[in-house]
Scaffold this motif. Sequence first.
Motif, mmCIF file in Angstrom:
data_model
loop_
_atom_site.group_PDB
_atom_site.id
_atom_site.type_symbol
_atom_site.label_atom_id
_atom_site.label_comp_id
_atom_site.label_asym_id
_atom_site.label_seq_id
_atom_site.Cartn_x
_atom_site.Cartn_y
_atom_site.Cartn_z
ATOM 1 N N PHE A 2 41.098 47.440 39.677
ATOM 2 C CA PHE A 2 40.840 46.062 40.369
ATOM 3 C C PHE A 2 41.852 45.863 41.303
ATOM 4 O O PHE A 2 42.325 45.223 40.212
ATOM 5 C CB PHE A 2 39.339 45.477 39.744
ATOM 6 N N MET A 3 41.660 45.344 42.497
ATOM 7 C CA MET A 3 43.179 44.831 42.709
ATOM 8 C C MET A 3 44.174 44.952 41.880
ATOM 9 O O MET A 3 45.413 44.605 41.534
ATOM 10 C CB MET A 3 42.867 43.124 42.784
ATOM 11 N N ARG A 4 44.689 46.475 41.575
ATOM 12 C CA ARG A 4 45.598 47.200 41.044
ATOM 13 C C ARG A 4 45.866 46.908 39.711
ATOM 14 O O ARG A 4 47.187 47.140 39.511
ATOM 15 C CB ARG A 4 46.611 47.296 41.975
ATOM 16 N N GLY A 5 45.078 46.357 39.022
ATOM 17 C CA GLY A 5 45.445 45.877 38.365
ATOM 18 C C GLY A 5 44.708 44.545 37.449
ATOM 19 O O GLY A 5 45.816 43.565 38.022
#
Lengths: 361, 361
Positions: free
Chosen positions: B119-122
């Motif tokens: 999610f959102m690149r982490g």
Amino acid sequence: METVKVDLGVRSYQIKIGEDILANLGAYLQELDIGSKVLIITNPLVNSLYGSEVKEAIAKVGFDVSKALISDGEEYKSLETAQDLYDKAVGVGLDRTSTIVALGGGVVGDIAGFIAASFMRGINFVQVPTTVLAQVDSSVGGKVAVNHPQGKNLIGDFYQPKLVVADKKVLSTLEERELKAGLAEVIKYGVIWDQQFFAFLEKRIDEILNLETDAIIKLVTRSCEIKAAVVAEDEKEEGLRAILNYGHTIGHALEAVTNYKKYRHGEAVAIGMVAAAKLAYKRGLLDSAALERQKELISNFGLPVAYHNLEKEQIIKALSKDKKVKNGVIRFILANQIGKVIITSDLTEENIRETLEELGG
Amino acid sequence: METVKVDLGVRSYQIKIGEDILANLGAYLQELDIGSKVLIITNPLVNSLYGSEVKEAIAKVGFDVSKALISDGEEYKSLETAQDLYDKAVGVGLDRTSTIVALGGGVVGDIAGFIAASFMRGINFVQVPTTVLAQVDSSVGGKVAVNHPQGKNLIGDFYQPKLVVADKKVLSTLEERELKAGLAEVIKYGVIWDQQFFAFLEKRIDEILNLETDAIIKLVTRSCEIKAAVVAEDEKEEGLRAILNYGHTIGHALEAVTNYKKYRHGEAVAIGMVAAAKLAYKRGLLDSAALERQKELISNFGLPVAYHNLEKEQIIKALSKDKKVKNGVIRFILANQIGKVIITSDLTEENIRETLEELGG
């Protein structure tokens, strides 16, 4: 052929840039420590143009190559498409040593990279970008993602490729609008990092728009060098990397209020860069000559410098939803000269309103 | 309270182990550099037991806490459930500074971790494991995943939590079968790393099965220390980490041929460890006393040492599909004494057939 190294320790990789180098792809893959299976992910248009050449180049040196096609368009950069690609990866028997090759623009690169990042907790990934935007920006730096219905790139990862191969040849089949949109990010690199490069772009407008080899290879190479330098210092966007978002704050808002349909990403960024230059000028950071030079270069590359038929208040609302907003504060990347930017939250809502007012053509 | 540090440079984190420490969860979160929003992911059963307590512990220190429930069971560790969780994350307005808390066993931890990773690149991730298996194994080390219809954990990442909180108290509500299954991984740590720990387990069987606090905290702590030591040396399973798969090669095959229904993971691993010990004995690596000690401890913890009503050839077929097979060669982790293992491919198909023959009870 030019080579740019992206310096990320054990995750370092090369970007190879040249004319007609797709034919060497098999040889490049042989230099990597990878297993025998390769899955090319591409879209029907790119496949019809370069699919056979790329597949053959890889297969002729002994790799076992399969291909998966995904529909073109941001709306297919979804978890549903990802599910199909996982099925394909399983179907062709990829294992932990296998490699996914992304052959296409940003959509293909982003979703193929997401699959490579997550299949078996990460397999090898190679980018073969076929648009200016992908060659100078999205294929470098490891941002991979799919979209969520509520937001672009909401589901993703930082996952570095093992290799990027940018062939100038493939740009010749780009639509002109697509080509120009890609140049917005190139101008950005000049503004945020390198005023000499900005001056080079100003001087070589015609050669660039005519896709003359020397100018394009220099343009792609320098862009990749700058992006590589930024990413090497801040792989996961915890600091410096934010400067790559120059022009993107208002750019993203423009894309959002038009449902990603009216503007190409680069066009929205172009308007966003003009906005950022105006904001910097208003805050006394930037002189009027530097503001005008940005506007002029953007315009000379055939990119928009104003928006039309949009509600200012809608844009402001979209701004407040930006992923980069932290605790309700919008941060802007502003240039204080060409080649140098700062990150600031020191802007009034009035500054933003005024700027949007001036930009609404 | 015991604290184990997992040493991974910038990704280092602590495992806190103690009795009745859930109440301090809010205070622990305050020590991390995280934003105000927290999403707890759990399942209905765990929620009914500890959901309110955990939510309150976090909310009372000022975090804005939401909760998402997922159905219990390996079959819900899917991309479809992930999609629901992304929707929830968007719905409650998580941003890049937000935190996902996994409250549950391995299924909850794996999928919640996958969401946090992507999610959102982490975003930030905290594990509150509620089974023995999760406390001593799956919550430590960063393996996160969802299943693909064609294979367990085929879609995933390496993504480290910011904190793991293992409260001995929650083990009291475990089913006995679940408790015992978790102990298989504990025995594994003794065999692969620490003969003194193995001897401790032999001596304290009753205290452990009766969940006496001292014995359990020592057991969880030492298990986490061993796993942390292995993971610190090989975060992404490129070498040493393979030893954590002791007993898992045949264990996974047993799970696969029974569609993950007949055996708990730990039960399959228990039989797999007996198989590995027999193989080691056959190859002259291990003496018969060490083989017998393993069998006896496994048996004394109420775990199976043989399989029933399964076709040997089916198991062999499943073995060949293992993720860990490289170029068609199956690698086994074999002990050459209690506390020390080697990785070897030096086994004949005959060795494997014979061993499976002997194990088919």
